[in-house]
Motif scaffolding. Sequence first.
Motif, mmCIF file in Angstrom:
data_model
loop_
_atom_site.group_PDB
_atom_site.id
_atom_site.type_symbol
_atom_site.label_atom_id
_atom_site.label_comp_id
_atom_site.label_asym_id
_atom_site.label_seq_id
_atom_site.Cartn_x
_atom_site.Cartn_y
_atom_site.Cartn_z
ATOM 1 N N GLY A 36 0.786 -1.230 0.000
ATOM 2 C CA GLY A 36 0.000 0.000 0.000
ATOM 3 C C GLY A 36 0.810 1.269 0.000
ATOM 4 N N ILE A 37 2.133 1.176 0.021
ATOM 5 C CA ILE A 37 2.971 2.375 0.002
ATOM 6 C C ILE A 37 3.088 2.890 -1.424
ATOM 7 N N ASP A 38 2.794 4.144 -1.608
ATOM 8 C CA ASP A 38 2.856 4.808 -2.915
ATOM 9 C C ASP A 38 4.195 5.537 -3.007
ATOM 10 N N ALA A 39 5.122 5.005 -3.773
ATOM 11 C CA ALA A 39 6.472 5.573 -3.839
ATOM 12 C C ALA A 39 6.455 6.995 -4.377
ATOM 13 N N ASP A 40 5.646 7.269 -5.402
ATOM 14 C CA ASP A 40 5.616 8.621 -5.977
ATOM 15 C C ASP A 40 5.105 9.633 -4.961
ATOM 16 N N ASN A 41 4.097 9.247 -4.181
ATOM 17 C CA ASN A 41 3.571 10.153 -3.155
ATOM 18 C C ASN A 41 4.608 10.397 -2.073
ATOM 19 N N SER A 260 12.386 -2.571 -4.212
ATOM 20 C CA SER A 260 11.084 -3.242 -4.229
ATOM 21 C C SER A 260 9.932 -2.249 -4.303
ATOM 22 N N LEU A 261 10.128 -1.052 -3.751
ATOM 23 C CA LEU A 261 9.089 -0.020 -3.787
ATOM 24 C C LEU A 261 9.100 0.802 -5.072
ATOM 25 N N GLY A 262 10.128 0.646 -5.882
ATOM 26 C CA GLY A 262 10.193 1.385 -7.133
ATOM 27 C C GLY A 262 10.832 2.750 -7.045
ATOM 28 N N PHE A 263 11.500 3.045 -5.899
ATOM 29 C CA PHE A 263 12.219 4.316 -5.808
ATOM 30 C C PHE A 263 13.418 4.323 -6.760
ATOM 31 N N ILE A 264 14.085 3.183 -6.874
ATOM 32 C CA ILE A 264 15.219 3.056 -7.795
ATOM 33 C C ILE A 264 14.932 1.921 -8.777
ATOM 34 N N ASP A 265 15.478 2.051 -9.984
ATOM 35 C CA ASP A 265 15.221 1.065 -11.032
ATOM 36 C C ASP A 265 16.171 -0.127 -10.963
ATOM 37 N N ALA A 266 17.358 0.097 -10.425
ATOM 38 C CA ALA A 266 18.359 -0.971 -10.424
ATOM 39 C C ALA A 266 19.199 -0.883 -9.160
ATOM 40 N N MET A 267 19.689 -2.020 -8.722
ATOM 41 C CA MET A 267 20.572 -2.076 -7.550
ATOM 42 C C MET A 267 21.999 -1.776 -7.987
#
Length: 420
Positions: A36-41, A260-267
């Motif tokens: 339920g966490i919205d990374a963009d928000n 996992s939350l989508g803040f970054i695209d790659a490790m």
Amino acid sequence: MQAECIACGRPMPLCAPMAYSCDCGGLLDVRRSLKGIDADNLKRIFEERRALRGSIYASGVWRYKELIAPELPDAVIVSRMEGNTGLYQAEGVTRYAGMRRVWLKAQSENPSGSFKDNGMTCAISHGRALGYRRFVCASTGNTSASLSMYAAYGGAKSIVLVPRREISENKVLQSLAYGAEVRTFDGTYDDGIRFLADHAERLGLYVCNSLNPMRIEGQKSIAYELAQDMNWRLPDWIVLPGGALSNAAALGKALRELHSLGFIDAMPRVAIVQAERASPFHRMHAGGRKTLVPDPAPKTRASALNIGHPPSWPKALRLLEETRGVTVSVEDGEIMEAKTVIDRGGIGCEPASAAALAGLRRLVRQGVVHPDETAACLLTGHLLKDTDAIREYHLEGRWGASMRNPPRPVDLAQASREDL
């Protein structure tokens, strides 16, 4: 809120009296649902909080409260506006590393002068929420200085256990100045950790070492802030020194969550650097082993790395497995030379911090890191944490001292342009 053993998966509550490891001996990770966490928000909220003043959200740790300790009441949080540290590029540092671009994340700019503040604000606040008034750590210096500062600011009592030898006096003096009850003992950092693991509960003490998973939760903010500083695009490599390996544990947890939350695209890939004569983790990893053999007598000039049995090594190993990471060890002379390069860049650091740059330079020369890649090095401690190291290098000419810069006398009555 609960923790989970990383070895056997057993859930464990995070309540008084605190448990810092599982009955099986495994380390604990805080576990919470990220559904339920919205990374963009959250990105928008985090950006808005940069402008806040007079609030805990101005902190570079509590800005990310939803990802660190959302259940902690604001009233128990002890914050010194930690975090918000600089991200720098210095031409001399990049050239020395032999790379296209190198950033330095200066956790040395924290209020007590080290990266420990990011985790300590969380640990102390959690302990207060549980009703603890006596906080303790075993330390080679930076942890004790940070604990002492936060305990004093929060009106609590701090007790620090410090080895008699192979430590920086400056850091012990910090703890004394903040009012800590400093207890020195014969032995190593590892002996102090074992004592606390065995006796803290009986003595009614809240342990603030990295065995405490709440310390790791706070330290995650270093990676969050680095990612935010770089507009959520991390470099190819993150390089950090490895002593107790709490920074590696926190970095691993942060990177997993950010990805996992989508803040970054790659490790990014991760490199952990140890001092040659205090490198049990590097020897284990380089040898392809899965079990650490402690070093009974670690000895390095970089006192913060002088740890023979790093308690967070299982978490650090997991980080390397998840990021195709590497380890490397460097000699004390390499560390001191790299420190001088960072100092000359106008940024400065303690010796342990400089191990990151020394290790990066060695990895480039070994062909592990490509010169066209980018890297961020974590600077863990302030220049003034170990003034003896500066004296030894510049005044006494130790550690090779190829960039030695001693003072020269001058006759002011006859001084020429060449003299000045």
